[in-house]
Structure formats: structure tokens, C-alpha cells
Design an enzyme around this catalytic site. Structure first.
Site, short mmCIF file in Angstrom:
data_model
loop_
_atom_site.label_atom_id
_atom_site.label_comp_id
_atom_site.label_asym_id
_atom_site.label_seq_id
_atom_site.Cartn_x
_atom_site.Cartn_y
_atom_site.Cartn_z
N ALA A 38 -15.05 124.96 -12.81
CA ALA A 38 -16.31 124.50 -12.20
C ALA A 38 -16.76 123.16 -12.78
O ALA A 38 -16.13 122.62 -13.69
CB ALA A 38 -17.39 125.56 -12.40
N HIS A 39 -17.86 122.66 -12.25
CA HIS A 39 -18.35 121.33 -12.64
C HIS A 39 -18.77 121.27 -14.11
O HIS A 39 -19.32 122.20 -14.65
CB HIS A 39 -19.49 120.85 -11.76
CG HIS A 39 -20.59 121.82 -11.51
ND1 HIS A 39 -21.71 121.49 -10.80
CD2 HIS A 39 -20.75 123.11 -11.84
CE1 HIS A 39 -22.49 122.53 -10.73
NE2 HIS A 39 -21.95 123.52 -11.34
N ASN A 40 -18.46 120.14 -14.72
CA ASN A 40 -18.85 119.84 -16.10
C ASN A 40 -18.20 120.73 -17.15
O ASN A 40 -18.61 120.74 -18.31
CB ASN A 40 -20.39 119.92 -16.26
CG ASN A 40 -21.08 118.76 -15.56
OD1 ASN A 40 -21.48 118.89 -14.40
ND2 ASN A 40 -21.17 117.63 -16.21
N ARG A 66 -15.70 118.29 -9.49
CA ARG A 66 -16.26 117.12 -10.14
C ARG A 66 -17.55 117.50 -10.85
O ARG A 66 -18.19 118.50 -10.51
CB ARG A 66 -16.51 116.01 -9.13
CG ARG A 66 -17.64 116.30 -8.19
CD ARG A 66 -17.66 115.40 -6.94
NE ARG A 66 -17.67 114.01 -7.22
CZ ARG A 66 -16.63 113.18 -7.00
NH1 ARG A 66 -15.52 113.64 -6.47
NH2 ARG A 66 -16.71 111.91 -7.29
#
Lengths: 337, 337, 337
Positions: free
Chosen positions: C241-243, C220
Site C-alpha cells: 500500500a501507499h507510503n 504510489r
């Protein structure tokens, strides 16, 4: 969340510049700032976004000189990123509602020791002779084996499998589908080319404040314990083999693998997709760049290492640069000839 | 466990040197040996620990010459490591209590064929038309699809997912959260840049004595079978793509990936984080060093291969050595000029 | 399946050469063709199999010149592989029997919004405030968190974990034990060497027609969303990974990892075991060869990139070739001296 800019400034001890009575209802990255949201500017590289953002408020550095007018109300603080993180944490604490109790569809074996305000999610399973501390949350579909000890304030996300005899401290977070305590990869070759499994009779010990990523794997020791020290942070899909020891506060990025019996010092930073050979040791505060392969012990603390086989990264980058100059070198040689 | 040193010596056909009447209650590595434990010394590199260990007994080589006095009672055998492994196995057999029966919270579809002394753990699921052999253990939260066949004496650890049509032999061990039989990665590119999934109608066949690590993935074939031959050992997080065949007794370390339709010969040893391209074949008894990338078929059996693209490891190490000498080479050239 | 060769030729608009009245009961690769099966020949490399195969029918190119007699009946089409894939799809559609309904051992929280002809498998769990579209299948042992939205015609295979707030479009397939929406790896270093977790308050958004492999992980966002655009295909054990944002129709092979906040353009093809650094962007239609490490943004679309650090693959292959010539170069230099 509904606070005024002034209230938020008080929380993070900042100075308001602009209209402090406006309401904030969410967080945004500065380049995606919307009306009603608060953002931050930490890295000077992104300063241009400050003059365009639609965010109602932006947390900025106390000493930032504005190059153009801004629409947003500013909150000036010493360290904008730290202040923003504190804000996120306060928000998370206010909004997170911990559930408690053991859900009816969970199966908890008789005779286990449970702390107060435990949460056990639907369809989770806890086997005999295990003990779980206070305020710990075991989410749905978690499998906990026999003789497992889990401390206080832990969060075990859905689908995690914890094998028999694992010991877990306090404030440990394990993300979904990670596997703790599977057999180490130990197979003794036989004369006829087949293998005989070497019994893996040890366990995994995870100390306080450790965080483990989704689908990571930590194998039990052959004898003794695979040890994950206090404050270690492991990303997704990391592999820790049997009898490894990871020193306190070491952080390891995704898809890295540590081979059997290797000891990593404390406060190391290990990039993603790194491979570390077995039976070696890595000095404290070592930084290892992504995709490196470490084949020998690293004895001097505090070095940055890179490449395959990993060497001091200064040498590694020099070599990379020289390799890029090979075409000219070959031409030169041909001319000399 | 509670045996005298003499009793243990009898089990492993060793000769006692020292007090054989002492009691042994556990196992330790020699450097962590405690009173009451038995250890072993196999690698001469660790001989110094022998003279310091607190272990009550140590298994050593028959022909070891002692350089200093030892406190421990010695058991002399031909191959200390093998003897110690036998001891671990005997211990494991004595202490492991297999559970049997189908737990009440498991869900087993009607009409499946189950062997005698089967164990099905809590909250496990077995779908229609599957058959499970004698003495097999299906742990909690395991998902078994339709038309799956599993042989005798298998252990399927928690959270493993076995898709429809998989065929598994005898004495197979699959560790937690591994996935057997998911669709191969087959997507046909379309003119507009999108992809159309190519149906994956084959299955996975796993022969006897195979061991599969936690969170490993083995995809079903497009047509026919992805084949894991007798005695193969796969470590954690290994990826086997569709239509791959792994030859008998080949061992593959953690995080290695084999691309589609590749055939690996028997008795190969493949290190961790190795990548092997699709549609190639690897000769029997090939050794591939960790993190290598194999891009072409390897036709001569018995070679050690390394690097990217992988070549005979002698050449690979030579090239690595020359790369390390590049700084001096560039200097030399500049002088010559 | 039971069709005549003539009937199959009609389905794929092909011309029959030989006996079209024979019956076909299955599919085989050409080198494994058996009586009763249909196969195809697309890659000229495999043409020799055509003259030996036992397959009853083979789909071949309209313009193929036979070099020897064949036993099989031929179906001539423009694109044999495409025609064969269409046939597999038709077969799969005819034979796949979707189950519907919510199984009794599943646990679905009150107040969730379910579409028509939903299937929820045994021992699956769906938490509060989630909504699931029409014709979607949630298999056994799936965990769906709070406030999750899943569209129509999705297939969520066993053991998948979907965290709170995830948004999933239509026609999405997620293979077993994948984890969607775990916390990003965000830990702020403190002065004493420990880390403080940065709250991960964003979510994961997966658009239509996405396919995700077994044991893959998508974290997330810290704020905002990790974005998987329409038509993306991710293989097993991929880490996002995130973003991160993955552009439409990009395909990523097994065990590749994309670091935080990186943006991948549309229609990229990324090989297996590739590592991509954080906070960079990759232009559309970039091809990245297996095991490469991308450390910088790639700005020109349509390039093939390779190596570590990844550069245009022409340069990369040139460098590899020169490295292989280093032994001769060193000799030459020594002679010159």
C-alpha cells in the site's frame, strides 16, 4: 506550484502565525518537512515533529497550544487534515493536464459512440457497439469489449480489460490491469467427476463515482447483473464474484474476496484479506475487521464484526483474550486436580 | 432469442403445464422474473418465489406439489437446474459468433504454426516458434512468448501473458490478465543477507479442458513442469507456485495459493483464500473449506478439512464450538476455585 | 547444452566418482532423473532416490556415505544445492540470447532518454520524459508512464504497468501484469456517507536488485515515496500500500498484503497470505509465518512470529496445541464438577 503562505491560507480559510510572505513549492509529511514545503499536524501523536520540522509552513488546529517554539510559519484552521486535503486537490486540479484525442496506434472499431474531449491512449482497443461519454480517458493498452457503455469523466488506466456488455456510470476510476466482467466461476459437476461450464450470460453494472483498484476482478453475473453501487471504493486485488451486489459507499480494502450472489449493504467498511461466503447478506454500516471470514448473514446494521467465523468483534476480542489465557487455565486445572 | 414455451420444453424434454404458446425472450432468476422470461426452481428454499414471479415460464421438478396457484407456465423436468443450464448452453451456442482471422494490428512473428479458423485479436502478440491449434481465439493484447504450444478450441482472453515454453492442451479457457509461466519464487540466501536468483528453467503444462480465472498466476517450474491436469478449474487471483501439480478435475476458488512443489490429488474441492504449504501432497477428493491453512500432507482421500492448521473439519468445528464456550468455562473454573 | 561430467565437475570444483566422460544434455530432479541428465541430492530425506535414479550424474555432498550401489556418476562438492544452482546459472547465461532494439510496433514518445542495447518489445508504450538505462529489456505490452526512470539491466515482463514518476534502480525484474504506482487507497469520509478521494501525489521508488512477482501491486505514496529497498524479493499477487517501506533484502511470499505507511525492516522473511496492519513497524530479521495477521509493531529483531493477532510463534504454537486439547479439558472440568 509556487504560492506564498498567505495565499495558501486564503485558499483554506486559515489564520497565519509567522511570516506569510515565504514561498511554498511542495508538500511533505511533517516528519520529512523540508524548506519550501508545507505540511500538516492533525494527529496529536505526531505533535513532537512540529517542533523539529524543517517545513516552511505547517497547517495546525486553531486551538493547538504550543509546548515549544516552532520554526515554521503556522496556518491555523478548524480541521488541519481536511484543509490539507483540499490543498492537495487544488494542486492536483491546477497541475493535471488532461490529454484528448484518439492516439494513432489505438484501434477503435467502427460505429462506436464517442463523447467530446475523449482521450484514447496508444495501443488501446475499443470493440464494436460500445459508447464512451464526454471527458473520459481510456489509457494505453486498455481492452474494451462489445456493447460496453462508459459514462462521462471516467479514467480507465492502462491494461484494464472490460468484457462485453459491461455498463459503467460517470466519474468511475479503474486502476491498471483490473478485469471487469470475466465469467463467474460456475461449473456444474458431472457424474464422471468432470465439470460442465454454466454459461455466464449476465453482465457487470458499475454505478457513478466508483473507484476500483489495480488487478481487482469483478465477474459478470450468470443471469442479471453483478452490481457495484454508487460511490463504492474497491482496493487492489479485490475479488467480486458473479451476482454479488455491493451497496452504495461501501469501501473494501485490498485482497478481500466476496463469494457469489452475496449482497453487501451500503456504507460498510470491510478490511483487507476478508473472505465473505456466498449467498448471504451483510447489513448496512457493518464494519468487518481485516482477515475475518464471514460465513453467515449479518442482519443488525452498524456492528463491528471480526474473527473466523466472524462474530460481533467484542465477543471475538474477548475470545482472543481468553485463548491467550489458556496456558494459565490449564495449569490451574492441573492444580485443582 | 425467441422461442415458445413448447419449443423450449422439447429442447429439455420437459412436460408443459399451462399455456405453451407464449414467447420467451430471455432468462431471469426466479425472484427477478419478468414477463417474457424463463426461470427455474431447483432449491426448495426459494419455492415461495414461484407463487409471485412474473416470469412467463418456470422450469420445475417433475414431482413438485404446488402449494398455491402460479401465474407462470411450468415446464416439469427431472432436474430443473441441469435443464436450465442446458438451455443456457444452447442459447450461448446459438448466439456466440466466433470471429476468425488475424487482425491487422496484431503482431505475429514469422514461422509460427497456426491452425485453421484461428482468431488473433487486435494488438495481440505471438512470438517465434509458437504453434496455435484450430478454432482457437487469441483476444486482443494477449502476449504469447517463444516456443509456446496451444491446442484446439482454446479461448485466451485479453491481456493474458503466456511466457516461453508453455504447453497448453485443447479446450482451455484463460481469463483476462492471467499470467502463465512467470519465474518461480526461488532465491538462494547468501552469507551477506542478499539473495541469488535460482534460474527457473522449467515450464508450465496445462492439459485439456482447464479453465483459469482472471489475474490468476501459474509459475514455471525450476526444472521439469508445473502441471495443471485435465479438467482443472481455477478461479480468479489463484496463485500456483513452481513445480506444483494439480490433479484432474480439481476446482480451486478465488485467491487461494498453493506453495511450491505441492501435489494436489484429483477431484479435490478447495475453497477461497486457502493457503497450502509447499512440498506436501493432498489426497484425491479432499474438500478444503475457505480460508483454511494446510500445513501437512493429507493422506486419506475424501476428507473435508478446515481451520489453521487444517484438520478434519469435524474436529475443527468442534474446536470452534468449544472456543465459543470459553467464557462460560473460565467462569466455571473461577467458581470451582 | 552438451558437456561431459568431467567438464561440469571442473565448473563447480567437484570430485568425480565414476565415469566422467559421459555427456550431459539437461537437468532433472533426482526422482525424475533420465539418462543424459544431471541432478543433485541435498536434503537427506530424498537419499533413497539416489539409488534408483536414471540420471547420468548426480551432485552429492563430499561426505555422503553411500548405503547402496549407485548407477550414476557422482560429483562430490561441499554444498550440492549451491553447486547445482551455479550450474543452472551458467547454463542460463550461455543459452539466453538478449534481443535488442525497439520493435516497429512499439510506441516510444519523443524526447525520452534511452540507454545502449535497450530492447523494447512489440506493442510496448513509453510515455514522455522517461529514461531507460543500458541493457534493459522492456517486453511487449508494457506501459510506462511519464517521468519514469528505469536503470540498467532491468527486465520488465509483458503487460507490466508503471505509472508516472516511478523511479526504478538497476537489475530490477518485474514480472508480467504487475502494477507499479497506482493511486493509494485514500478516501476521506464525508458527512453524507460518501468519500472524497485524497490526491495521491507521491511516487514509488524501487532500488537495485529488486524482484517483483506477476500481478503484484505497489501503490504510489500520498506524499513522498513508497519505498522498496535494495534486494527486496516480492512474490506474485503481493500488495504494497501507499507510503510503505520495505527494508533491504526482505522477501515476501505470494498474496501477502502490507497496509499503508507500515515500515518493514531489512532481511525479514514474510510467508504467503500474511496481512500486516497500517502505520506499524516490523523489526529487521523478523520471520512471519504464512497466513498470520500482524496488528502491532514488532520491536525485537530476529523473532519468528505467527497467528492472529501474531505473537512470538512459540507462544502461538503452544496456544494451538492447547486449543487442540480443549475437548479433553472440557471433559475434565465436567468430571471435577
Amino acid at each position: 506550484m509556487k504560492f506564498t503562505v498567505d495565499q495558501i491560507a486564503t485558499m483554506i480559510q486559515g489564520a497565519v502565525e509567522g511570516d506569510g510572505t515565504q514561498h511554498i513549492t511542495g508538500f511533505d509529511k511533517i516528519e520529512e518537512g523540508k524548506s519550501g514545503s508545507i505540511s500538516f499536524l492533525s494527529n496529536p501523536k505526531y505533535e513532537s515533529y512540529l517542533y523539529d520540522t524543517e517545513a516552511t509552513a505547517v497547517i495546525v488546529a486553531a486551538d493547538l497550544d504550543l509546548k515549544s517554539p516552532v520554526k515554521s510559519t503556522l496556518i491555523r484552521v478548524k480541521e488541519p487534515y481536511v484543509a490539507f486535503t483540499i490543498l492537495l486537490q487544488k494542486y492536483q486540479e491546477m497541475t493535471a493536464k488532461r490529454e484528448t484525442g484518439i492516439q494513432v496506434t489505438a484501434h477503435v472499431a467502427g460505429g462506436i459512440n464517442v463523447g467530446k474531449d475523449l482521450f484514447v491512449g496508444h495501443l488501446a482497443f475499443i470493440d464494436a457497439n460500445s459508447s464512451i461519454g464526454n471527458y473520459t480517458s481510456i489509457y494505453n493498452h486498455v481492452s474494451i469489449g462489445k456493447n460496453v457503455q462508459i459514462g462521462d469523466n471516467c479514467i480507465i488506466y492502462p491494461g484494464v480489460v472490460i468484457y462485453n456488455d459491461t455498463v459503467i456510470g460517470n466519474n468511475v476510476i479503474i486502476h491498471a490491469n483490473a478485469v471487469i466482467g470475466a465469467d463467474g466461476f460456475g461449473h456444474a459437476p458431472q457424474a464422471d467427476g468432470t465439470y460442465k461450464a454454466i454459461p455466464q450470460l449476465g453482465n457487470v453494472v458499475i454505478e457513478d463515482d466508483v473507484s476500483i483498484g489495480a488487478n481487482a476482478t469483478i465477474d459478470r453475473a450468470t443471469m442479471g447483473s453483478t452490481l457495484i453501487r454508487k460511490g463504492v471504493k474497491l482496493d487492489n486485488l479485490v475479488q467480486i464474484a458473479h451476482n454479488v451486489e455491493i451497496g452504495a459507499n461501501t469501501a473494501i480494502a485490498a485482497q478481500t474476496g466476496i463469494s457469489g450472489s452475496t449482497k453487501i449493504g451500503e456504507n460498510c467498511l470491510i478490511g483487507g484479506q476478508v473472505g465473505i461466503a456466498g449467498h448471504i447478506s451483510i447489513a448496512p454500516k457493518t464494519i468487518i475487521t481485516g482477515q475475518s471470514g464471514v460465513t453467515k448473514s449479518i442482519k443488525t446494521p452498524g456492528q463491528t464484526m471480526g474473527g473466523f467465523p466472524a462474530t460481533n468483534n467484542v465477543d471475538n476480542l474477548k475470545r482472543s483474550a481468553l485463548i491467550r489465557q489458556l496456558p494459565e487455565l490449564f495449569e490451574k486445572i492441573n492444580k485443582i486436580k
